[in-house]
Design a protein around this motif. Structure first.
Motif, short mmCIF file in Angstrom:
data_model
loop_
_atom_site.label_atom_id
_atom_site.label_comp_id
_atom_site.label_asym_id
_atom_site.label_seq_id
_atom_site.Cartn_x
_atom_site.Cartn_y
_atom_site.Cartn_z
N ARG A 289 0.67 -1.03 0.07
CA ARG A 289 -0.04 -0.02 0.03
C ARG A 289 0.89 1.28 0.02
O ARG A 289 1.84 1.53 0.84
CB ARG A 289 -1.03 -0.17 1.10
CG ARG A 289 -1.90 1.38 1.21
CD ARG A 289 -2.79 1.17 2.33
NE ARG A 289 -2.05 1.07 3.86
CZ ARG A 289 -2.70 0.76 4.80
NH1 ARG A 289 -3.92 0.30 4.86
NH2 ARG A 289 -2.07 0.60 5.78
N ASP A 290 0.75 2.14 -0.66
CA ASP A 290 1.25 3.45 -0.80
C ASP A 290 0.27 4.36 -0.44
O ASP A 290 -0.59 4.48 -0.36
CB ASP A 290 1.80 3.65 -2.37
CG ASP A 290 2.67 2.91 -2.99
OD1 ASP A 290 3.46 2.40 -2.32
OD2 ASP A 290 2.74 2.53 -4.23
N VAL A 291 1.26 5.63 0.38
CA VAL A 291 0.44 6.76 0.89
C VAL A 291 1.05 7.94 0.44
O VAL A 291 2.38 8.21 0.23
CB VAL A 291 0.62 6.68 2.46
CG1 VAL A 291 0.29 7.80 2.95
CG2 VAL A 291 0.04 5.38 2.96
N LEU A 292 0.32 8.78 -0.27
CA LEU A 292 0.65 10.45 -0.60
C LEU A 292 0.18 11.28 0.56
O LEU A 292 -0.99 11.52 0.83
CB LEU A 292 -0.30 10.57 -1.84
CG LEU A 292 -0.04 11.97 -2.13
CD1 LEU A 292 1.39 12.32 -2.45
CD2 LEU A 292 -0.84 12.35 -3.68
N ASP A 293 1.23 11.59 1.22
CA ASP A 293 1.13 12.48 2.19
C ASP A 293 1.38 13.88 1.49
O ASP A 293 2.31 14.26 0.97
CB ASP A 293 2.06 12.50 3.46
CG ASP A 293 2.04 13.71 4.60
OD1 ASP A 293 1.80 14.77 3.96
OD2 ASP A 293 2.18 13.16 5.65
N VAL A 294 0.14 14.66 1.16
CA VAL A 294 0.46 15.88 0.50
C VAL A 294 1.37 16.87 1.11
O VAL A 294 2.06 17.62 0.43
CB VAL A 294 -1.00 16.55 0.11
CG1 VAL A 294 -0.82 17.84 -0.42
CG2 VAL A 294 -1.85 15.53 -0.65
N GLY A 295 1.16 17.14 2.23
CA GLY A 295 2.08 18.23 3.06
C GLY A 295 3.72 17.71 2.56
O GLY A 295 4.35 18.55 2.44
N ARG A 296 3.95 16.47 2.87
CA ARG A 296 5.31 16.01 2.74
C ARG A 296 5.91 16.11 1.24
O ARG A 296 6.81 16.59 0.83
CB ARG A 296 5.31 14.61 3.12
CG ARG A 296 6.84 14.03 2.90
CD ARG A 296 7.18 12.64 3.82
NE ARG A 296 6.84 12.81 4.90
CZ ARG A 296 5.82 11.93 5.59
NH1 ARG A 296 4.86 11.14 4.82
NH2 ARG A 296 5.37 12.07 6.74
N LEU A 297 4.76 15.97 0.30
CA LEU A 297 5.06 16.06 -1.18
C LEU A 297 5.44 17.70 -1.52
O LEU A 297 6.36 17.72 -2.33
CB LEU A 297 3.77 15.43 -1.82
CG LEU A 297 3.89 16.06 -3.44
CD1 LEU A 297 4.96 15.15 -4.14
CD2 LEU A 297 2.56 15.95 -3.92
N LEU A 298 4.74 18.46 -0.80
CA LEU A 298 4.91 19.90 -0.91
C LEU A 298 5.69 20.72 -0.28
O LEU A 298 6.28 21.76 -0.42
CB LEU A 298 3.44 20.61 -0.82
CG LEU A 298 2.14 20.27 -1.86
CD1 LEU A 298 1.18 20.85 -1.31
CD2 LEU A 298 2.48 20.24 -3.23
#
Length: 305
Positions: A112-121
């Motif tokens: 399972r993959d998780v996109l943490d938007v804050g970490r991305l940005l």
């Protein structure tokens, strides 16, 4: 709105056993047949993910009720079950939805993959979490979601590229057009706001947000604004330093309500924005376009341009 202090951890722990039991024997992290299951913590990201994934993914959003506070949301058994079956999780991060990562951590699933938007940005916890109000941030999330869809289903990579192209060129066309028109026509116009939900959008529109940043943050975090900040805003309103006042109708505190009343008495135009989709059945772009049109109308009336 106040960031969660972790009060929901016991409730989350109690839900995990139910979620795990419901998933025993599935043999897969996906409960959507051949379609990968995507779970978004909030429906603004869920709407985008659903449009990008089209018929090749199944997207569920946990926060859909406009009256729910994402900061302090307490997940249900159904939420835990959805998270247990997800191949891909999208969470806002930045302290906005800490319960989502707790659900993920309490129920690990291989692959399972998780996109943490804050970490991305690159926005740390404690920063302004309302990143979906920045057009450039939205584009980076679109790119990240498309890349993940192609990873989950490489055979349909061309389909996901087509979905992204259609979403960007057609789905978001009016959204981008309004942003550009407001910027071209009203750049430099002084405005006020109730909290930092507007702090990403104002510069994208070229508007001069005069409200003290410390006040914007205090209202967003549920803390008491300083007397100096409230006095500064009162002066901005009474002396007509601002042309329009923008407030989050999902977080109208007594201080904000008082400012709205003062602005209306002073003849200053007032318009609203919200944190989550209103109505909850709207798409991301329809929601944003409606708010931008209302803001443009208020700016037109206030400036005569």
């Amino acid at each position: 709105m106040t960031p969660s202090s972790g009060r929901c951890m016991l409730a989350i722990s109690a839900l995990i056993g139910v979620a795990l039991t419901s998933c025993v024997g599935t043999g897969s992290a996906s409960s959507g047949g051949h379609r990968p299951v995507v779970v978004a913590a909030e429906n603004f990201w869920g709407s985008i993910a659903a449009q990008l994934g089209g018929g090749r993914v199944r997207v569920t959003s946990i926060i859909t009720n406009p009256n729910a506070d994402p900061h302090d949301y307490e997940p249900t058994t159904a939420d835990a079950r959805e998270m247990a079956g997800a191949r891909f999780v999208i969470e806002n991060g930045i302290g906005y939805d800490p319960w989502a990562q707790k659900l993920v951590d309490a129920n690990p699933v291989a692959g399972r993959d998780v996109l943490d938007v804050g970490r991305l940005l690159g926005v740390p916890v404690g920063g302004n979490p309302h990143v979906w109000y920045s057009p450039s941030n939205v584009q980076r999330v679109i790119d990240a979601i498309t890349a993940e869809d192609k990873k989950l289903d490489p055979e349909d990579a061309a389909y996901f590229d087509q979905q992204r192209s259609a979403f960007e060129s057609t789905g978001l066309a009016q959204y981008h057009r309004l942003i550009s028109e407001i910027h071209d026509k009203y750049a430099g116009t002084p405005v006020g706001a109730s909290e930092n939900i507007f702090a990403y959008l104002a510069p994208a529109l070229g508007l001069d947000l005069l409200t003290p940043p410390s006040f914007l943050r205090a209202i967003s975090e549920g803390s008491e604004p300083s007397a100096a900040d409230k006095a500064a805003i009162d002066l901005q309103i009474s002396s007509h330093q601002i042309k329009v006042y923008v407030y989050n109708s999902q977080n109208a505190t007594p201080d904000v309500q008082r400012q709205i009343e003062e602005a209306r008495r002073a003849g200053i135009l007032v318009t609203t924005i919200t944190e989550t989709l209103v109505p909850q059945s709207a798409t991301f772009q329809a929601w944003q376009v409606g708010q931008l049109e209302a803001l443009a109308a208020a700016l037109h009336q206030a400036t005569g341009r």
